[in-house]
Design a protein around this motif. Structure first.
Motif, PDB file in Angstrom:
ATOM      1  N   LEU A  66     -18.910  -1.620   0.792  1.00  0.00           N
ATOM      2  CA  LEU A  66     -19.381  -0.833  -0.355  1.00  0.00           C
ATOM      3  C   LEU A  66     -18.203  -0.296  -1.167  1.00  0.00           C
ATOM      4  O   LEU A  66     -18.248  -0.266  -2.402  1.00  0.00           O
ATOM      5  CB  LEU A  66     -20.267   0.330   0.123  1.00  0.00           C
ATOM      6  N   ARG A  67     -17.131   0.119  -0.447  1.00  0.00           N
ATOM      7  CA  ARG A  67     -15.952   0.632  -1.164  1.00  0.00           C
ATOM      8  C   ARG A  67     -15.316  -0.468  -1.995  1.00  0.00           C
ATOM      9  O   ARG A  67     -14.926  -0.246  -3.141  1.00  0.00           O
ATOM     10  CB  ARG A  67     -14.940   1.203  -0.168  1.00  0.00           C
ATOM     11  N   GLN A  68     -15.230  -1.662  -1.418  1.00  0.00           N
ATOM     12  CA  GLN A  68     -14.657  -2.785  -2.163  1.00  0.00           C
ATOM     13  C   GLN A  68     -15.496  -3.115  -3.399  1.00  0.00           C
ATOM     14  O   GLN A  68     -14.961  -3.409  -4.475  1.00  0.00           O
ATOM     15  CB  GLN A  68     -14.541  -4.018  -1.260  1.00  0.00           C
ATOM     16  N   ALA A  69     -16.821  -3.024  -3.217  1.00  0.00           N
ATOM     17  CA  ALA A  69     -17.707  -3.289  -4.354  1.00  0.00           C
ATOM     18  C   ALA A  69     -17.502  -2.233  -5.435  1.00  0.00           C
ATOM     19  O   ALA A  69     -17.480  -2.541  -6.639  1.00  0.00           O
ATOM     20  CB  ALA A  69     -19.157  -3.288  -3.883  1.00  0.00           C
ATOM     21  N   ALA A  97     -15.126  -0.532 -10.634  1.00  0.00           N
ATOM     22  CA  ALA A  97     -14.240   0.372 -11.383  1.00  0.00           C
ATOM     23  C   ALA A  97     -13.152  -0.414 -12.104  1.00  0.00           C
ATOM     24  O   ALA A  97     -12.801  -0.115 -13.253  1.00  0.00           O
ATOM     25  CB  ALA A  97     -13.630   1.390 -10.425  1.00  0.00           C
ATOM     26  N   ALA A  98     -12.606  -1.429 -11.428  1.00  0.00           N
ATOM     27  CA  ALA A  98     -11.537  -2.234 -12.041  1.00  0.00           C
ATOM     28  C   ALA A  98     -12.071  -3.070 -13.207  1.00  0.00           C
ATOM     29  O   ALA A  98     -11.346  -3.368 -14.144  1.00  0.00           O
ATOM     30  CB  ALA A  98     -10.928  -3.148 -10.976  1.00  0.00           C
ATOM     31  N   THR A  99     -13.325  -3.415 -13.150  1.00  0.00           N
ATOM     32  CA  THR A  99     -13.906  -4.281 -14.173  1.00  0.00           C
ATOM     33  C   THR A  99     -14.451  -3.490 -15.361  1.00  0.00           C
ATOM     34  O   THR A  99     -14.181  -3.815 -16.522  1.00  0.00           O
ATOM     35  CB  THR A  99     -15.063  -5.114 -13.577  1.00  0.00           C
ATOM     36  N   ILE A 100     -15.190  -2.449 -15.077  1.00  0.00           N
ATOM     37  CA  ILE A 100     -15.835  -1.730 -16.188  1.00  0.00           C
ATOM     38  C   ILE A 100     -15.252  -0.338 -16.419  1.00  0.00           C
ATOM     39  O   ILE A 100     -15.768   0.432 -17.228  1.00  0.00           O
ATOM     40  CB  ILE A 100     -17.363  -1.623 -15.956  1.00  0.00           C
ATOM     41  N   GLY A 101     -14.159  -0.001 -15.730  1.00  0.00           N
ATOM     42  CA  GLY A 101     -13.509   1.284 -15.937  1.00  0.00           C
ATOM     43  C   GLY A 101     -14.091   2.363 -15.050  1.00  0.00           C
ATOM     44  O   GLY A 101     -15.001   2.094 -14.257  1.00  0.00           O
TER      45      GLY A 101
END
Lengths: 107, 265
Positions: A87-90, A95-99
């Motif tokens: 879940l943390r990786q998801a 966050a990395a993709t959509i900020g």
């Protein structure tokens, strides 16, 4: 791992609990999102016991009514940690993709 | 009295004796003592799942395998039974080549799946009776199918190495069907569907006992519905009474032979 299963395992992380307490704790931990019914709860508990992720810690009688207390096993702990990591990786990927994500609204 | 009295019937008796009070207490606590439709559904699902697991060996995988085999069995029987009924002029459904081939394929698949052997082993009884009655048949398709089914069932029976639980039930059913055919009253074809209904209402999920024969005759029942409506209420009452009696005897005969079945009832 399905969300109810995850929160059931998480609910039992601190101490052994009986069925109703597991459901209450799971609801609390999920901000009210996971509302377990008795059928779903005991179905999941039976399955997790069969899989060795939980064991029945003890049985007590409260006001003449029998209650089983469930305890998480090492296998259950590993499964919970693995799911939390996933879940943390998801979350990090999102966050990395959509900020930065907005804070979730609380119930 | 529990709010969930009916759905609790879905649970196997020994499971419910051990854990029923606890589950009901929890259900009542979760819903402040009020009845909940959502809870009813989940209890029903949990009960059926527990019962299915108890009846099929205890693992979820095994349960799904058995259910898949059951579907195959039912499909095969539906096709083959239609062929038999057609042969006797009971229904007007033609056995198409595709159906026949699929049925044969189904029988072979069933034999390949070892767990199915106890179910399919009951088939020779039915086929034997049908063959005796229909020795003058000219339908090669039907004969081929019947022969292959009997052969496969015999092989499965031998490989299983024990008498199938359903044998007494199937023998009785075969006798009833034969008698009905001989007196030209095939209304007893309704017997299988009554067995199915009784099975469903008692949450009797043991497929070897009821399911195979029951659903297999669905096509016949639908097709003979019009003939059924032509009978007087007295005849219908007599037929219904007979069906109920035979169903009860057949079920008792089967249950008596199985301790495991007695536990899950």
């Amino acid at each position: 791992m399905r969300e109810p299963t995850y929160f059931i395992l998480l609910a039992l992380h601190a101490e052994p609990l009986h069925g109703y307490a597991v459901a209450s704790r799971a609801k609390e931990l999920s901000d009210g999102r996971v509302e377990l019914t008795a059928g779903t709860l005991y179905g999941a508990l039976d399955r997790l016991v069969d899989e060795g992720q939980l064991v029945v810690d003890r049985e007590e009688k409260v006001n003449g009514r029998k209650r089983r207390y469930y305890r998480i096993t090492e296998a259950g702990e590993h499964a919970t940690q693995a799911e939390a990591l996933r879940l943390r990786q998801a979350l990090e990927a999102a966050a990395a993709t959509i900020g930065p994500l907005p804070k979730a609204a609380t119930a | 009295m529990s709010n969930y009295g009916i759905v609790t019937r879905a649970f196997p008796a020994d499971y419910w004796t051990a854990h029923g009070d606890e589950i009901l207490d929890t259900a009542n606590e979760l819903h402040d003592g009020n009845w909940s439709a959502r809870e009813s559904r989940s209890l029903l699902a949990h009960g059926l799942r527990t019962r299915s697991l108890a009846a099929t060996g205890g693992s979820l995988r095994q349960m799904w395998i058995q259910c898949t085999i059951l579907v195959l069995t039912i499909s095969t029987l539906a096709w083959t039974t239609t062929a038999v009924a057609d042969q006797f002029g009971l229904v007007s459904i033609e056995l198409e080549g595709t159906r026949s081939s699929t049925a044969i394929l189904g029988v072979v698949l069933l034999v390949l799946l070892s767990r199915s052997s106890r179910w399919i082993a009951a088939l020779p009884v039915v086929w034997l009776v049908s063959l005796v009655v229909a020795t003058n048949t000219t339908s090669l398709s039907w004969m081929r199918l019947a022969g292959l089914t009997a052969l496969c069932a015999w092989a499965a029976w031998k490989s299983e190495g024990r008498r199938p639980l359903s044998a007494p039930t199937m023998l009785l059913l075969a006798a009833v069907h034969t008698a009905a055919l001989l007196v030209d009253v095939y209304l007893f074809g309704f017997l299988p569907i009554v067995l199915l209904v009784v099975g469903l209402f008692t949450f009797h999920l043991e497929p070897r006992v009821l399911g195979c024969v029951a659903v297999s005759s669905l096509l016949i029942i639908v097709a003979t519905f019009e003939a059924y409506s032509q009978h007087s209420p007295g005849d219908l009452a007599l037929i219904f009474g007979t069906i109920v009696t035979v169903t009860a005897v057949a079920t008792l005969l089967t249950i008596r032979g199985s301790r495991r079945l007695q536990r899950v009832m």
